[in-house]
Structure formats: C-alpha cells, structure tokens
Design a protein around this motif. Structure first.
Motif, PDB file in Angstrom:
ATOM      1  N   MET A   1       1.054  26.240  -5.531  1.00  0.00           N
ATOM      2  CA  MET A   1       0.173  25.062  -5.576  1.00  0.00           C
ATOM      3  C   MET A   1       0.402  24.193  -4.345  1.00  0.00           C
ATOM      4  O   MET A   1       1.537  23.883  -4.000  1.00  0.00           O
ATOM      5  N   SER A   2      -0.668  23.857  -3.643  1.00  0.00           N
ATOM      6  CA  SER A   2      -0.542  23.067  -2.412  1.00  0.00           C
ATOM      7  C   SER A   2      -0.167  21.626  -2.736  1.00  0.00           C
ATOM      8  O   SER A   2      -0.519  21.091  -3.793  1.00  0.00           O
ATOM      9  N   LYS A   3       0.533  21.021  -1.804  1.00  0.00           N
ATOM     10  CA  LYS A   3       0.926  19.628  -1.981  1.00  0.00           C
ATOM     11  C   LYS A   3      -0.283  18.711  -1.820  1.00  0.00           C
ATOM     12  O   LYS A   3      -1.183  18.998  -1.029  1.00  0.00           O
ATOM     13  N   PRO A   4      -0.330  17.579  -2.559  1.00  0.00           N
ATOM     14  CA  PRO A   4      -1.450  16.645  -2.384  1.00  0.00           C
ATOM     15  C   PRO A   4      -1.404  16.000  -1.010  1.00  0.00           C
ATOM     16  O   PRO A   4      -0.339  15.843  -0.408  1.00  0.00           O
ATOM     17  N   LEU A   5      -2.565  15.658  -0.530  1.00  0.00           N
ATOM     18  CA  LEU A   5      -2.665  14.990   0.765  1.00  0.00           C
ATOM     19  C   LEU A   5      -2.037  13.608   0.678  1.00  0.00           C
ATOM     20  O   LEU A   5      -2.321  12.842  -0.238  1.00  0.00           O
ATOM     21  N   ARG A   6      -1.153  13.306   1.627  1.00  0.00           N
ATOM     22  CA  ARG A   6      -0.439  12.031   1.642  1.00  0.00           C
ATOM     23  C   ARG A   6      -1.209  11.027   2.514  1.00  0.00           C
ATOM     24  O   ARG A   6      -1.496  11.292   3.682  1.00  0.00           O
ATOM     25  N   LEU A   7      -1.517   9.884   1.922  1.00  0.00           N
ATOM     26  CA  LEU A   7      -2.352   8.892   2.597  1.00  0.00           C
ATOM     27  C   LEU A   7      -1.662   7.540   2.624  1.00  0.00           C
ATOM     28  O   LEU A   7      -1.101   7.101   1.618  1.00  0.00           O
ATOM     29  N   VAL A   8      -1.706   6.886   3.768  1.00  0.00           N
ATOM     30  CA  VAL A   8      -1.289   5.487   3.893  1.00  0.00           C
ATOM     31  C   VAL A   8      -2.538   4.654   4.077  1.00  0.00           C
ATOM     32  O   VAL A   8      -3.394   4.973   4.928  1.00  0.00           O
ATOM     33  N   PHE A   9      -2.669   3.597   3.303  1.00  0.00           N
ATOM     34  CA  PHE A   9      -3.824   2.702   3.383  1.00  0.00           C
ATOM     35  C   PHE A   9      -3.399   1.408   4.047  1.00  0.00           C
ATOM     36  O   PHE A   9      -2.343   0.851   3.722  1.00  0.00           O
ATOM     37  N   ALA A  10      -4.218   0.914   4.976  1.00  0.00           N
ATOM     38  CA  ALA A  10      -3.929  -0.351   5.654  1.00  0.00           C
ATOM     39  C   ALA A  10      -5.141  -1.265   5.555  1.00  0.00           C
ATOM     40  O   ALA A  10      -6.220  -0.931   6.046  1.00  0.00           O
ATOM     41  N   GLY A  11      -4.958  -2.409   4.903  1.00  0.00           N
ATOM     42  CA  GLY A  11      -6.050  -3.365   4.749  1.00  0.00           C
ATOM     43  C   GLY A  11      -5.502  -4.685   4.254  1.00  0.00           C
ATOM     44  O   GLY A  11      -4.361  -4.762   3.799  1.00  0.00           O
ATOM     45  N   THR A  12      -6.310  -5.722   4.331  1.00  0.00           N
ATOM     46  CA  THR A  12      -5.818  -7.047   3.935  1.00  0.00           C
ATOM     47  C   THR A  12      -6.771  -7.820   3.026  1.00  0.00           C
ATOM     48  O   THR A  12      -6.390  -8.191   1.924  1.00  0.00           O
ATOM     49  N   PRO A  13      -8.029  -8.091   3.421  1.00  0.00           N
ATOM     50  CA  PRO A  13      -8.857  -9.002   2.628  1.00  0.00           C
ATOM     51  C   PRO A  13      -9.563  -8.326   1.466  1.00  0.00           C
ATOM     52  O   PRO A  13      -9.432  -7.111   1.235  1.00  0.00           O
ATOM     53  N   GLU A  14     -10.341  -9.109   0.751  1.00  0.00           N
ATOM     54  CA  GLU A  14     -11.086  -8.630  -0.410  1.00  0.00           C
ATOM     55  C   GLU A  14     -12.006  -7.462  -0.050  1.00  0.00           C
ATOM     56  O   GLU A  14     -12.228  -6.562  -0.876  1.00  0.00           O
ATOM     57  N   PHE A  15     -12.556  -7.477   1.159  1.00  0.00           N
ATOM     58  CA  PHE A  15     -13.455  -6.405   1.585  1.00  0.00           C
ATOM     59  C   PHE A  15     -12.809  -5.037   1.457  1.00  0.00           C
ATOM     60  O   PHE A  15     -13.492  -4.031   1.184  1.00  0.00           O
ATOM     61  N   ALA A  16     -11.483  -4.954   1.660  1.00  0.00           N
ATOM     62  CA  ALA A  16     -10.782  -3.672   1.661  1.00  0.00           C
ATOM     63  C   ALA A  16     -10.405  -3.185   0.266  1.00  0.00           C
ATOM     64  O   ALA A  16     -10.059  -2.005   0.103  1.00  0.00           O
ATOM     65  N   VAL A  17     -10.467  -4.039  -0.731  1.00  0.00           N
ATOM     66  CA  VAL A  17      -9.984  -3.670  -2.069  1.00  0.00           C
ATOM     67  C   VAL A  17     -10.782  -2.512  -2.676  1.00  0.00           C
ATOM     68  O   VAL A  17     -10.186  -1.565  -3.216  1.00  0.00           O
ATOM     69  N   PRO A  18     -12.132  -2.509  -2.628  1.00  0.00           N
ATOM     70  CA  PRO A  18     -12.847  -1.345  -3.171  1.00  0.00           C
ATOM     71  C   PRO A  18     -12.493  -0.042  -2.467  1.00  0.00           C
ATOM     72  O   PRO A  18     -12.448   1.021  -3.102  1.00  0.00           O
ATOM     73  N   SER A  19     -12.217  -0.090  -1.169  1.00  0.00           N
ATOM     74  CA  SER A  19     -11.828   1.125  -0.455  1.00  0.00           C
ATOM     75  C   SER A  19     -10.453   1.618  -0.894  1.00  0.00           C
ATOM     76  O   SER A  19     -10.220   2.829  -1.004  1.00  0.00           O
ATOM     77  N   LEU A  20      -9.537   0.697  -1.147  1.00  0.00           N
ATOM     78  CA  LEU A  20      -8.236   1.095  -1.690  1.00  0.00           C
ATOM     79  C   LEU A  20      -8.416   1.756  -3.049  1.00  0.00           C
ATOM     80  O   LEU A  20      -7.801   2.797  -3.334  1.00  0.00           O
ATOM     81  N   ALA A  21      -9.270   1.178  -3.884  1.00  0.00           N
ATOM     82  CA  ALA A  21      -9.536   1.768  -5.203  1.00  0.00           C
ATOM     83  C   ALA A  21     -10.121   3.173  -5.060  1.00  0.00           C
ATOM     84  O   ALA A  21      -9.788   4.077  -5.842  1.00  0.00           O
ATOM     85  N   ALA A  22     -10.996   3.360  -4.052  1.00  0.00           N
ATOM     86  CA  ALA A  22     -11.576   4.685  -3.827  1.00  0.00           C
ATOM     87  C   ALA A  22     -10.500   5.694  -3.444  1.00  0.00           C
ATOM     88  O   ALA A  22     -10.531   6.851  -3.890  1.00  0.00           O
ATOM     89  N   CYS A  23      -9.532   5.281  -2.636  1.00  0.00           N
ATOM     90  CA  CYS A  23      -8.422   6.177  -2.267  1.00  0.00           C
ATOM     91  C   CYS A  23      -7.590   6.536  -3.489  1.00  0.00           C
ATOM     92  O   CYS A  23      -7.221   7.705  -3.684  1.00  0.00           O
ATOM     93  N   LEU A  24      -7.287   5.538  -4.310  1.00  0.00           N
ATOM     94  CA  LEU A  24      -6.455   5.769  -5.486  1.00  0.00           C
ATOM     95  C   LEU A  24      -7.126   6.709  -6.485  1.00  0.00           C
ATOM     96  O   LEU A  24      -6.453   7.439  -7.220  1.00  0.00           O
ATOM     97  N   ALA A  25      -8.470   6.699  -6.496  1.00  0.00           N
ATOM     98  CA  ALA A  25      -9.207   7.535  -7.452  1.00  0.00           C
ATOM     99  C   ALA A  25      -9.613   8.877  -6.879  1.00  0.00           C
ATOM    100  O   ALA A  25     -10.213   9.696  -7.586  1.00  0.00           O
ATOM    101  N   SER A  26      -9.270   9.153  -5.638  1.00  0.00           N
ATOM    102  CA  SER A  26      -9.813  10.321  -4.941  1.00  0.00           C
ATOM    103  C   SER A  26      -9.055  11.620  -5.180  1.00  0.00           C
ATOM    104  O   SER A  26      -9.560  12.699  -4.877  1.00  0.00           O
ATOM    105  N   GLY A  27      -7.822  11.526  -5.659  1.00  0.00           N
ATOM    106  CA  GLY A  27      -7.009  12.734  -5.806  1.00  0.00           C
ATOM    107  C   GLY A  27      -5.976  12.895  -4.723  1.00  0.00           C
ATOM    108  O   GLY A  27      -5.145  13.807  -4.786  1.00  0.00           O
ATOM    109  N   VAL A  28      -5.998  12.017  -3.705  1.00  0.00           N
ATOM    110  CA  VAL A  28      -4.941  12.030  -2.693  1.00  0.00           C
ATOM    111  C   VAL A  28      -3.747  11.247  -3.227  1.00  0.00           C
ATOM    112  O   VAL A  28      -3.852  10.506  -4.214  1.00  0.00           O
ATOM    113  N   GLU A  29      -2.615  11.375  -2.580  1.00  0.00           N
ATOM    114  CA  GLU A  29      -1.430  10.606  -2.945  1.00  0.00           C
ATOM    115  C   GLU A  29      -1.305   9.416  -1.992  1.00  0.00           C
ATOM    116  O   GLU A  29      -1.012   9.600  -0.810  1.00  0.00           O
ATOM    117  N   VAL A  30      -1.561   8.220  -2.505  1.00  0.00           N
ATOM    118  CA  VAL A  30      -1.407   7.017  -1.684  1.00  0.00           C
ATOM    119  C   VAL A  30       0.074   6.658  -1.694  1.00  0.00           C
ATOM    120  O   VAL A  30       0.599   6.125  -2.673  1.00  0.00           O
TER     121      VAL A  30
END
Length: 311
Positions: A1-30
């Motif tokens: 079984m392949s390892k999950p893709l490792r992701l680092v997210f960088a963001g600060t304001p409210e605008f970035a919060v939905p994108s962080l949620a998208a990463c967390l729900a995508s199947g990658v490892e944040v």
C-alpha cells in the motif's frame, strides 16, 4: 500500500480556511499548517490566533508560526516534515527559492484573480475598483516571481453590480477551495493538472490597499465613487464629508444625469437615501456611519437631524 501524500498548508486569513478544509477532506495527509504569528487584535489589542491557526488546532494539525522562512532553522524545520506538496493560500510570507524547491511536487498557490490580471496583494478589491465584469481563481504552481507561475486550473465568476469586497471575497474563497480540491483529486488519481504558462500581455498588479484610498473625492464621477464604496466594504470602508460631517459610507449607487450645484452638496433627500453631487452624476447613499457611531440606514440619520437637510 502506497504512503499518503504528505502536504504542508500555509495560510493566514479567513480566505484560506475553506482551502485548508479542502486539503483535510481530500485524502492527503496534512502534516503541518504554517500561519503568521499571533497578532494584537480588537480594542484590547490582545494577541489573537489567525483564522487558519484556529481551524488547524480544531483539526489537531501541528501549527508552525515562524516570523520568516528565510533563515536556515526555519527551512530545516519545514524540511523535517518531508512534504510532497506545499499549498499556499494568502499566507503573507515570501517563500524563498530554497523553500519552493523543497517539496518534490512543488508549491501550489490559490490566487483570487484571472492571471496575469491582478497579480499581487489585493486582487479582489482592485477588480471591483476597475469595473471588471468577471474575476475568478487560479490554482498556480509557484515560482520565484510575484504570482508569475504557470496556471494549473482556473475557475471564473461574474462580478455582480452589487458585489462588495466582502461578498466577492467569500465567493472566491469557496471557489478557490473547490478548485484546489479538484487539483488534489486529479493529483491523487495520477492525472495531475497540466501547467499552462501565463500570457505575457495583460499583466496588471493589485497593489496593497491603503487606507487613504478610502477617502472619497466628490469631484470624481459617481460610478467611480460607487465602485470604491463597494470595493472598500468591509475594509477600509469609504469615507467622505457630507454636509460638513465626516462619515463612513457603506452602501451607495451611482445616479446618471446632470446635477445642479457644487460637488459634495446634497442635492436630494428621500425617505431612504440622499443624493450627493459628484463630478459626473450623483451618488445615492443609503447606509452610512457617523464618527463614533454604528452603521445605520440613511433614514435613521435623517430622522435624527433636528434641522433637516437642505436640498
């Protein structure tokens, strides 16, 4: 079984919060979230966590808050997370070339414009100020230049006549998250989006907003002033002197046609609005804020005036 893709997210304001949620729900490892250090906020000027930090802590993701990514210690700390991909959304810190080269899949950025138009810090407000009829989001692969990297995916949305900086911000935040989610889904199934170089023509820079820009000049045309009112809602908020009183203007629309009298004079007053003469046409104001007061409808301001309004 392949390892999950490792992701680092960088963001600060409210605008970035939905994108962080998208990463967390995508199947990658944040594996970590990078955000700006806590800053003083509110009347008490107490240190406050960024919206992205709050969302990361709620999701039990490690949070890093370096002052800069230019020093060796910060870069080594990031390298220790061994990210395959770094996703940047309104982070606020410059990523040096050494950081851009660190993840094997590079760095992706969600940018709130249709590049190359409105590269830079304030693309949402600049699009409204310019009278653009359309904007959108670009998922871009980052390189050393300011928003110059190739575009991976793009999504468009019209700018409505009543859109404000706030309403367009919220819509683009959701659209950006959806576009990022699509990019991640394609990456995970082995069909990554192909990079397309930006056009060399049509480059426009969206310079950072300055509070001084929000001061309305009544000699300007009404349509320009109306766009400023919309673009600067919710910050820094348009302001002007009306009938000798400096006020913030929250809601207004341009009225075409010839207007008698000097610019800046109230030329008409109805039950719910006042019309102020401008360099071309009139600005019909429906919502404002007196100094030290709260945001109110014009009818409440008119009702509070003992001397009435001279038309």
């Amino acid at each position: 079984m392949s390892k999950p893709l490792r992701l680092v997210f960088a963001g600060t304001p409210e605008f970035a919060v939905p994108s962080l949620a998208a990463c967390l729900a995508s199947g990658v490892e944040v594996v970590a979230v990078y955000t700006q250090p806590d800053r003083p906020a509110g009347r008490g000027r107490r240190l406050a966590a960024s919206p992205v930090k709050q969302a990361a802590l709620a999701a039990n993701v490690p949070v890093e808050q370096p002052e800069t990514l230019r020093d060796a210690a910060a870069r080594e700390r990031l390298a220790a997370y061994a990210p395959d991909l770094v996703v940047v959304v309104a982070y606020g810190l410059i990523l040096p070339k050494t950081v851009l080269a660190l993840p094997r899949l590079g760095c992706w950025n969600v940018h709130a414009s249709l590049l190359p138009r409105w590269r830079g810090a304030a693309p949402i407000q600049r699009a409204i100020l310019a009278g653009d009829s359309e904007t959108g989001v670009d998922l871009m692969r980052m390189e050393a230049g300011l928003d110059t990297g190739p575009v991976l995916l793009e999504a468009r949305t019209p700018i409505a006549p009543d859109d404000t900086g706030g309403s367009l911000h919220d819509r683009l935040a959701v659209l950006g998250a959806a576009t990022l989610a699509e990019g991640l889904a394609r990456l995970l199934r082995g069909d990554p989006p192909a990079p397309t170089a930006q056009r060399e023509d049509g480059v426009v820079y969206a310079h950072k907003l300055d509070k001084a820009e929000a001061r309305l000049d009544w000699d300007e045309p009404a349509d320009v002033l109306a766009r400023k009112v919309r673009a600067f809602d919710p910050w820094p908020v348009a302001e002007a002197v009306i009938d000798g009183e400096r006020m913030r203007i929250w809601s207004a629309q341009a009225i075409e046609g010839d207007v008698d009298g000097p610019t800046g004079r109230i030329v008409a007053a109805g039950r719910d609005s006042i019309d102020v003469a401008t360099g071309a046409g009139a600005l019909r104001i429906t919502e404002l804020q007196r100094e030290g007061g709260r945001r109110i409808r014009v009818r409440d301001w008119l009702n509070a005036r003992r001397d009435g309004v001279a038309a």
